[in-house]
Scaffold this motif. Structure first.
Motif, mmCIF file in Angstrom:
data_model
loop_
_atom_site.group_PDB
_atom_site.id
_atom_site.type_symbol
_atom_site.label_atom_id
_atom_site.label_comp_id
_atom_site.label_asym_id
_atom_site.label_seq_id
_atom_site.Cartn_x
_atom_site.Cartn_y
_atom_site.Cartn_z
ATOM 1 N N TYR A 45 0.190 -6.809 1.459
ATOM 2 C CA TYR A 45 0.691 -6.683 2.828
ATOM 3 C C TYR A 45 -0.211 -5.758 3.647
ATOM 4 O O TYR A 45 -0.548 -6.050 4.797
ATOM 5 N N THR A 46 -0.593 -4.637 3.036
ATOM 6 C CA THR A 46 -1.480 -3.694 3.726
ATOM 7 C C THR A 46 -2.823 -4.345 4.026
ATOM 8 O O THR A 46 -3.370 -4.185 5.130
ATOM 9 N N ARG B 241 2.125 -6.527 -4.238
ATOM 10 C CA ARG B 241 2.631 -7.094 -2.996
ATOM 11 C C ARG B 241 2.373 -6.167 -1.823
ATOM 12 O O ARG B 241 1.921 -6.595 -0.750
ATOM 13 N N TRP B 242 2.649 -4.879 -2.001
ATOM 14 C CA TRP B 242 2.458 -3.949 -0.896
ATOM 15 C C TRP B 242 0.984 -3.764 -0.573
ATOM 16 O O TRP B 242 0.613 -3.601 0.596
ATOM 17 N N LEU B 243 0.133 -3.814 -1.593
ATOM 18 C CA LEU B 243 -1.304 -3.763 -1.328
ATOM 19 C C LEU B 243 -1.735 -5.006 -0.551
ATOM 20 O O LEU B 243 -2.545 -4.913 0.383
ATOM 21 N N ARG C 141 5.289 -5.214 -7.706
ATOM 22 C CA ARG C 141 5.646 -4.782 -6.354
ATOM 23 C C ARG C 141 4.475 -4.052 -5.700
ATOM 24 O O ARG C 141 4.231 -4.191 -4.506
ATOM 25 N N GLY C 142 3.726 -3.284 -6.504
ATOM 26 C CA GLY C 142 2.565 -2.587 -5.973
ATOM 27 C C GLY C 142 1.516 -3.545 -5.432
ATOM 28 O O GLY C 142 0.916 -3.294 -4.382
ATOM 29 N N GLU D 197 9.499 -11.673 0.017
ATOM 30 C CA GLU D 197 10.306 -10.725 -0.746
ATOM 31 C C GLU D 197 11.582 -11.388 -1.264
ATOM 32 O O GLU D 197 12.016 -11.129 -2.385
ATOM 33 N N ILE E 26 6.607 -11.776 5.248
ATOM 34 C CA ILE E 26 6.848 -10.786 4.197
ATOM 35 C C ILE E 26 8.308 -10.822 3.755
ATOM 36 O O ILE E 26 8.621 -10.780 2.556
ATOM 37 N N GLY F 259 2.382 -11.786 -7.228
ATOM 38 C CA GLY F 259 3.256 -10.874 -6.506
ATOM 39 C C GLY F 259 4.604 -10.655 -7.155
ATOM 40 O O GLY F 259 5.180 -9.576 -7.051
#
Length: 372
Positions: free
Chosen positions: A316-317, A312-314, A309-310, A359, A355, A305
């Motif tokens: 989280y989703t 991480r957001w994937l 950043r991409g 972060e 999260i 992660g």
């Protein structure tokens, strides 16, 4: 991108003339600019490609609308004239340092080729169906991409193959079935993408293979296919994390293999969970699959992660999606709807805190990460 490359080439010439760089360095820099000229698309390039597609569509609609009024020989000649003009004109523009316009004309020619297949087949009542036409269109576009070493044409060939996969897999025009030839097509296009230096095509092919496996799981033995997808994706993720440099040099994905692998893993686990979910009870198989999915997503964030950043957001989703699956399956075991929403609020609040904490750790310098 073409304008930027032109300016860089001019700067290289100027630097060499005033003695800032030697001839060998100037030649190496020029080769690097040429190799990476199509690596990214500017907003102008995107608009040019969209204009090319619309222009190709306008030509085909005009020809189709006046089809009966045009003599047969003139029809065929006009279609081939558009194709020839597109490819030759694009090549001329490329040699004159108008790469974006040249690629746009090649897209027009490819669109005209696809329309010509349909219109000529209709005119001469050739045997075959829409699936055969799409395969032929894809093959012709791929050959043009190889001959012209064009990244946009490679992406277009992948897009046509994807259209064939979706239309065939979901049964829009034919009986729904999984087209297994797509895997062979994907392998060939993946190999072509190295010759045409099309990283975008490689990313699109990987996403397309995941879609193919989803269709295969719904059409065949669901659990074996979904488990294979999840396991292979997990292995690819581990390999990309612990041996990332050699793998990335081989696949040339710009370090985004972990992102694709995580998407494949989450997709495979979701299919497994849906298959194991019992509408009446919360069974143990579903519970184990859910625990594995959630734990693996958290592990993915911790392992890769910080660099992406991409990813991480994937993650989280995917985590939120997993919670939604668990809630939907266990809803009947809740006391009432209010209890469900209360539990959802609490768990989502916990997820938000996690999260935020992650972060902060990702943004902290490497030496202070443990103290964050």
């Amino acid at each position: 991108m073409a304008g930027h490359a032109t300016r860089v080439r001019a700067d290289i010439v100027r630097w060499r003339e005033i003695g800032l760089i030697d001839p060998a360095t100037a030649e190496a820099l020029t080769r690097d600019v040429a190799a990476n000229e199509g690596a990214s698309l500017s907003f102008g390039s995107i608009l040019a490609m969209m204009a090319a597609l619309l222009f190709g569509a306008a030509i085909l609609i005009f020809v189709a609308a006046n089809w009966e009024a045009i003599p047969r020989l003139v029809r065929v000649a006009a279609l081939f004239a558009v194709i020839l003009a597109g490819y030759v004109g694009g090549a001329v523009l490329k040699t004159r340092d108008h790469a974006t316009l040249g690629e746009a004309l090649w897209i027009v020619a490819s669109a005209a080729f696809g329309g010509a297949i349909a219109l000529i087949g209709q005119m001469y009542h050739l045997s075959g169906d829409e699936a055969s036409a799409l395969v032929t269109w894809c093959a012709g576009t791929a050959l043009a991409a190889v001959a012209l070493r064009s990244s946009p044409l490679t992406v277009a060939a992948v897009g046509i193959a994807d259209a064939w996969l979706v239309l065939k897999g979901f049964g829009f025009y034919w009986r729904a079935e999984t087209p297994h030839l797509f895997i062979v097509t994907a392998i060939i296009l993946f190999a072509i993408s190295f010759w045409t230096r099309s990283r975008a095509a490689r990313h699109l092919i990987i996403l397309s293979v995941i879609l193919y496996l989803v269709l295969l799981a719904t059409d065949r033995e669901t659990l074996p296919v979904a488990m294979s997808l999840a396991i292979v994706s997990a292995l690819l993720f581990a390999a990309s994390v612990f041996a990332g440099d050699p793998i990335d040099r081989t696949l040339q994905l710009g370090g985004r293999l972990p992102l694709h692998a995580l998407l494949g893993f989450v997709t495979g686990m979701a299919i497994i969970q849906f298959e194991l979910a019992d509408e009446s009870t919360y069974n143990s198989g579903f519970a184990v699959a859910s625990i594995v999915a959630l734990a693996s997503i958290v592990a993915a964030i911790m392992l890769a992660g910080r660099e992406s950043r991409g990813l991480r957001w994937l993650a989280y989703t995917g985590f939120a999606f997993e919670l939604a699956i668990i809630y939907s399956v266990t809803l009947r075991s809740m006391l009432d709807t209010a209890g469900f929403f209360l539990a959802a609020a609490v768990l989502l609040g916990i997820l938000a805190l996690i999260i935020i904490r992650i972060e902060k750790r990702m943004k902290a310098p490497a030496g202070t990460g443990a103290a964050a």
